[in-house]
Write an enzyme that holds these catalytic residues in place. Structure first.
Site, short mmCIF file in Angstrom:
data_model
loop_
_atom_site.label_atom_id
_atom_site.label_comp_id
_atom_site.label_asym_id
_atom_site.label_seq_id
_atom_site.Cartn_x
_atom_site.Cartn_y
_atom_site.Cartn_z
CB CYS A 171 -0.95 0.00 1.20
SG CYS A 171 -0.09 -0.02 2.79
CG HIS A 365 -4.00 1.58 4.92
ND1 HIS A 365 -3.33 0.76 4.05
CD2 HIS A 365 -5.00 2.16 4.20
CE1 HIS A 365 -3.90 0.82 2.87
NE2 HIS A 365 -4.93 1.67 2.93
CG ASN A 385 -7.93 3.17 1.70
OD1 ASN A 385 -6.89 2.59 1.43
ND2 ASN A 385 -8.82 2.66 2.55
#
Length: 914
Positions: A171, A365, A385
Site C-alpha cells: 500500500c 495504513h 485510500n
C-alpha cells in the site's frame, strides 16, 4: 640428627615440583577499571570489515559502480542521471523488439520469468532470499492479450482513481503512485518505453542516488487456476451450467479483465499500466515479497528522486505555518502522505478495535494527500485510500451534513465508495499521527554526491570519517545523508541496522550551523534544507547501530542457498554487489600524496633507527674488543708469572734431587757397617718424602718471596699444577677447561664460605692416584652451596630455569679470566626475576579459563562487534558549483590503542616520541 633436619626443613622449606602442582596458585585481583577496559577491548574487533562482494569475481558490479555518479568535483544537473537512464532504457526496448520480430517471438524475460517460476514451484519471483512462505499464492500466469479483451496501457492517462491494491502489502507504493498521479507527467516519466505487440516494457526507478532501468515482459499473475488445473468440483459446476462452452466461460469469468489479477489492478477492466509498473518495481527489488510493507515517502523517493522528511503531528510548532508554507504547496514543491497508529500501545487487542477506532481510518495504513483547498474559511484536504474503498466517516465525509450542492460544485466531488474523501485540517491533525513530506527537484537543481564506508562503534558518537562540502556561491541547499537501501537485496542485509544523524559545521567556526531532521520510523536517510554562504563546511556523522543475533549473516545465507537456490542467490548477490561497490574506498590524489609523504618519513625514520642501531652495535663491538684485549693482556701477564713460578718449582725439585743423590752416595760408603736392605721400598719412600719436603720448601719460599698467584684469578689451580709435577705423564694438559668450573662470579664466591673452602681444598696437592678428581670435588662442593638470594628480588617458589651463560673466550684457559665483568651476575639476576613473571602468566591463564564455570573472557573473540555501514552524502544546490570530499583518519590513527592514547599529554607511546 633427624629431628634437627626436620626442624631445619620446617624453618626453611624447599618446595618441590610436586608440591607446587598440588598447592593452589594465588590469582591476582585486578582493578575493576582494568577488567572493564579488557572487556571492551575484546568486545570490538580490531579488524572491522564487511562483505562487499557476494558473487565470485563480480567484475560487472565493479565496472558498473565505477561509472556511477560520484567524485570530489562531480556536479551535475539532477535530471541528467534520469535522462541517461531513460535513453538507455528506450534503446534496450527497441533492440529487444527488433530481435523478437526477427525471430517471430514474443518477449520472455529470462531474469524474471514468473510463469516458469510458478510452474516449477521455485518461487524466486515471489519470495526473498532466505525465506519461503505461502503468503502470496497466485494460481496461474498469462500474458496481457490473454487476460484483457481490449488491453490499453493508458485510457485517459494515469489517475489516482485507477489504483487498486491486490493481495500484497504494498500500500505504501500504491499510495505513492496516487500522489504522483496528481502531478502531471510524473507517471509518464517512469514508464519510458514499451512495445505492446512484442510484450516488452521499460521503466526507470531511483535507487541510492542514481536512476536505474528495469525491463519486463507482459506476463501477470492471476487469482484462478487454469481450466485443466482447477478443482473438479468447480469444473463440474461450470460444465453443468454451460455444457458446450464450459472451459471458455470459466476463462471469461475467472481469468479475464483487471478483476482476475492477483496483485495490483486498475479500476478499468482493460487498463494495464498499474500491474505492469508494480511488476517492474518488484523485479527491481528482486521479488514481490521485497515490496511488502514500507513507507510512502520512500516510495515517492524511488519514483521521483526526491527527499523525504518524516513529521509527527505532535511536533508541529506552528500549525498555521505548516498549513500555509507546506500543506498548501502539495503537488507543487512537495508530495504528502499520512498514516496513523504507528505507536499505538494496544495494537493487537480488542480494546484498540473498540476504543481506538478513528471513524473508519485504518491504522498502520498509508494514505495520500491529493489536494489542499482553503475556501470560505474552511481548510479542507482530499485524501485517498489506495485500496480503492474504505473512507472517512466523520465531518465532510460522503453523505455528511456539510455537503451542499454549492460545496459539491466548488470541490468537484461525487459521492461513492471509491476510496477518495474530504477531511478538515483539524480532523486530519487529530486522526493522523505522522506525515511524510517529499521535496521535488526540477531542472534548476544540481546534485553532488559521495559514498564511503565507515566503521560504527557500539557507543554512538560522531564518527572520525566525515564529509567536506565546498560551495562557490550563496545558494539554497538540501543536504541528505543516506545508507544503502537493503530492500534490493533482502535476505543479505545482515545482523546490523543503522540510524543516521549528522551535524553541519563551518570550517573555522566553533558552533555548529544545523543538525539533521531525525526520523523515527524511516531509517534510510536524514536531511536538512537551508541557505548557505560560499565556503567549506564539514558534515559530521553520528551513526547508531543495533544488532540482532537471530538474523543470518551474508555468509550464512550463502552457505544455506548456494546449492538450493542458485539463481536467486545470483540475482540478489548481484544487487548486493552493485550497491556495496559504491562504498569501495578509492584513494584520492591528495590522500595518495599524503600517504606517500608519510611513507617517506617512515622509511627515513627507519633508516635513522637502523643507523643508530648499527652505530650502537659498533660501539659495543669496540668496547667488547677493548675488554678482550685487556683480558688477553692480563692473561699473558698471569701466564708469564705462572711459568716463572713453575720454573722456580722445577729448579727447587732438581736441587732436591741433587741433595738426595749426595745422601745416597754417603749411604753407599757406609754400607759395609750397616745391614743390607732387604726391600727397596723404604729408599723409594724416603726419596719421595724428600721430594715433598723440597716442594713444600719451594712453596714456603714462594710465600716469603713473591706473592703466589690467586686461585680465583690464576690461569690454572696451583694444586693441579703440582699434581702435574708429581705425575708428569698423567693428569689434564695445561690450559684445559675443567668439565665443572668453579663459581664464575667473584662476589658470589666471596659471599659464599663453602665456595671459599672448596677453592682452598682445590689448592692442596695429592700424590695418591686413587684420590677423588677435582671435578667431582667441585660438584660435591657446589651441591652444598645454599641458594643465592638477590636483594630486592622475590624468592623463587620452585626450581628455577637454567641460567644462560655466555660462551667462554678462546683466549683464557680457565673460566676465571673470562668473567671479569658483571655480565654473568646480571644474567643470574635476570633468571631469578623472570621466574615470578612466569608465575604471573600461569595465574593469568588460570584467571582467563576458570574451572568453576566462570565467564570466559574470550566471549566475543569469535563473534565480536563488527558494524560497518555504507553511507552517501548528497547535496542539492541551485546556484554555483558544489564539491564533496571524504575526510578519513589515517590508518595509524585508527589502529592506535586506547592504552596508547591515555599515556598522557607528552605524546609518548611505549617510550617513543611521536
Amino acid at each position: 640428627m633427624s629431628d634437627h633436619r626436620e626442624a631445619a626443613d620446617f624453618e626453611n622449606p624447599q618446595p618441590t615440583p610436586q608440591s607446587l602442582q598440588e598447592s593452589p596458585v594465588k590469582v591476582r585481583k585486578q582493578l575493576p577499571q582494568t577488567g572493564v577496559d579488557e572487556f571492551w577491548k575484546k568486545f570490538t574487533t580490531k579488524f572491522p570489515g564487511k562483505v562487499h562482494s557476494i558473487l565470485p569475481a563480480d567484475i560487472y558490479a565493479k565496472t558498473k559502480a565505477s561509472k556511477s555518479t560520484k567524485g570530489i568535483v562531480n556536479c551535475q544537473i539532477a535530471v541528467r542521471s534520469y535522462d541517461q537512464a531513460a535513453a538507455e532504457c528506450k534503446h534496450a526496448v527497441e533492440k529487444i523488439a527488433k530481435e523478437c520480430r526477427r525471430v517471430n517471438h514474443k518477449y520472455r524475460d529470462p531474469h524474471f520469468d514468473i510463469e516458469f517460476d510458478l510452474k516449477r514451484n521455485r518461487r524466486d519471483c515471489l519470495d526473498a532470499l532466505g525465506e519461503v512462505s505461502d503468503k502470496a499464492d497466485p494460481r496461474s500466469v498469462k500474458r496481457i492479450p490473454d487476460i484483457f479483451e481490449d488491453p490499453v496501457f493508458f485510457e485517459e492517462g494515469a489517475t489516482a482513481s485507477d489504483v487498486r491494491q491486490g493481495f500484497n502489502g504494498d500500500c505504501w507504493f500504491l499510495s505513492a503512485l496516487c500522489a504522483l498521479c496528481n502531478k502531471k507527467d510524473l507517471v509518464d516519466k517512469i514508464c519510458v518505453a514499451r512495445d505492446e505487440e512484442v510484450g516488452v516494457y521499460g521503466f526507470v526507478f531511483h535507487r541510492d542516488g542514481e536512476w536505474i532501468q528495469t525491463i519486463i515482459d507482459d506476463k501477470l499473475y492471476l487469482i484462478a487456476s487454469d481450466w485443466w488445473e482447477s478443482l473438479d468440483e468447480e469444473k463440474r459446476v461450470f460444465w453443468m451450467v454451460n455444457r458446450r462452452d464450459a472451459e471458455e466461460n470459466y476463462r471469461k469469468a475467472n481469468q479475464t479483465g483487471s478483476k482476475a489479477l492477483y496483485f495490483a489492478q486498475c479500476s478499468s477492466e482493460n487498463e494495464t499500466w498499474l500491474p505492469l509498473l508494480e511488476k517492474a518495481f518488484a523485479k527491481s527489488h528482486g521479488d514481490y515479497s521485497a515490496i511488502d510493507g514500507g513507507f510512502t515517502g520512500e516510495a515517492i523517493e524511488d519514483l521521483t528522486g526526491g527527499v523525504t522528511t518524516e513529521l509527527f503531528t505532535t511536533d508541529i510548532l506552528n500549525k498555521n505555518k505548516f498549513w500555509s508554507e507546506e500543506i498548501m504547496k502539495v503537488n507543487d514543491e512537495f508530495l504528502f502522505s499520512c498514516a496513523t497508529g504507528t505507536f499505538d500501545k494496544w495494537q493487537g487487542s480488542d480494546i484498540a478495535s473498540v476504543y481506538g477506532a478513528r471513524e473508519n481510518i485504518v491504522r498502520m495504513h498509508a494514505y495520500s494527500i491529493m489536494e489542499a483547498r482553503e475556501i470560505k474559511g474552511h481548510r479542507l484536504l482530499k485524501v485517498r485510500n489506495p485500496w480503492g474503498e474504505g473512507e472517512w466517516r466523520g465531518a465532510w465525509s460522503d453523505g455528511s451534513e456539510q455537503w451542499t450542492p454549492e460545496w459539491m460544485e466548488l470541490l468537484n466531488h461525487r459521492f461513492g465508495d471509491d476510496g477518495q474523501f474530504w477531511i478538515s485540517y483539524e480532523d486530519l491533525l487529530r486522526k493522523y499521527s505522522s506525515f511524510e513530506r517529499t521535496r521535488l527537484f526540477g531542472s534548476d537543481w544540481q546534485i553532488t554526491q559521495q559514498w564511503t564506508t565507515v566503521d560504527v562503534p557500539w557507543s554512538a558518537d560522531y564518527n572520525k570519517t566525515k564529509f567536506s562540502v565546498t560551495l562557490t556561491k550563496r545558494s539554497p541547499v538540501v543536504i541528505v545523508l543516506s545508507q544503502l537501501d537493503d530492500r534490493y537485496y533482502k535476505g543479505l542485509q545482515g545482523q546490523y541496522t543503522f540510524q543516521l544523524h549528522f551535524r553541519l559545521d563551518k570550517d573555522g567556526e566553533q558552533d555548529y550551523i544545523v543538525r539533521s531532521h531525525g526520523n523515527y520510523s524511516m531509517s534510510r536517510s536524514v536531511s536538512t534544507d537551508l541557505e548557505l554562504d560560499p565556503g567549506t563546511y564539514s558534515v559530521l556523522m553520528k551513526i547508531t547501530a543495533r544488532r540482532c543475533q537471530d538474523e543470518d549473516t551474508p555468509e550464512d545465507i550463502i552457505r544455506k542457498n548456494v546449492k538450493l537456490r542458485q539463481n536467486k542467490l545470483i540475482q540478489s548477490g548481484l544487487a548486493y554487489d552493485l550497491a556495496h561497490a559504491k562504498g569501495e574506498i578509492r584513494e584520492t590524489e591528495a590522500e595518495k600524496q599524503g600517504r606517500q609523504d608519510r611513507e617517506m618519513k617512515r622509511k627515513a625514520a627507519e633508516k635513522r633507527k637502523q643507523y643508530a642501531t648499527r652505530r650502537e652495535d659498533m660501539l659495543k663491538h669496540w668496547q667488547r674488543g677493548k675488554r678482550e684485549k685487556a683480558r688477553e693482556k692480563r692473561h699473558a701477564k698471569k701466564r708469564e708469572e705462572y711459568e716463572r713460578k713453575k720454573a722456580e718449582n722445577r729448579k727447587g725439585a732438581e736441587m732436591a734431587e741433587g741433595s738426595v743423590a749426595g745422601d745416597a752416595a754417603a749411604a753407599q760408603i757406609g754400607q759395609a757397617a750397616a745391614p743390607e736392605a732387604v726391600d727397596g721400598t723404604t729408599a723409594a719412600a724416603g726419596v719421595e718424602g724428600e721430594i715433598e719436603k723440597q716442594a713444600a720448601a719451594g712453596a714456603t719460599e714462594g710465600k716469603t718471596g713473591e706473592p703466589a698467584p690467586d686461585p680465583a684469578s690464576s690461569s690454572e689451580p696451583p694444586g693441579e699444577a703440582k699434581a702435574d709435577e708429581a705425575k708428569p705423564t698423567g693428569g689434564a694438559p695445561l690450559g684445559t677447561i675443567p668439565e665443572n668450573p668453579k663459581p664464575t662470579n667473584r662476589s658470589q664466591a666471596e659471599n659464599n664460605p663453602v665456595a671459599q673452602k672448596t677453592e682452598e681444598k682445590d689448592t692442596v696437592t695429592s700424590t695418591d692416584d686413587s684420590a677423588t678428581p677435582k671435578s667431582q670435588q667441585f660438584e660435591a662442593a657446589l651441591k652444598s652451596i645454599p641458594s643465592v638470594t638477590v636483594k630486592g628480588a622475590p624468592a623463587p617458589t620452585s626450581e628455577a630455569p637454567p641460567r644462560s651463560v655466555a660462551a667462554p673466550s678462546t683466549l683464557a684457559p680457565i673460566d676465571d679470566y673470562q668473567y671479569d665483568s658483571d655480565a654473568s651476575f646480571d644474567s643470574s639476576i635476570d633468571s631469578v626475576l623472570d621466574f615470578p613473571a612466569q608465575m604471573d602468566d600461569a595465574a593469568a591463564e588460570n584467571e582467563a579459563s576458570p574451572v568453576d564455570g566462570g565467564e570466559d573472557n574470550a566471549e566475543f573473540e569469535n563473534d565480536p562487534w563488527n558494524a560497518v555501514c555504507v553511507v552517501g552524502l548528497r547535496v542539492f544546490s541551485k546556484d554555483g558549483a558544489c564539491s564533496i570530499e571524504t575526510i578519513r583518519p589515517r590508518q595509524e590513527e585508527e589502529t592506535l590503542d586506547l592504552d596508547d592514547a591515555s599515556k598522557g599529554a607528552s605524546g609518548e607511546v611505549e617510550g617513543n616520541v611521536k
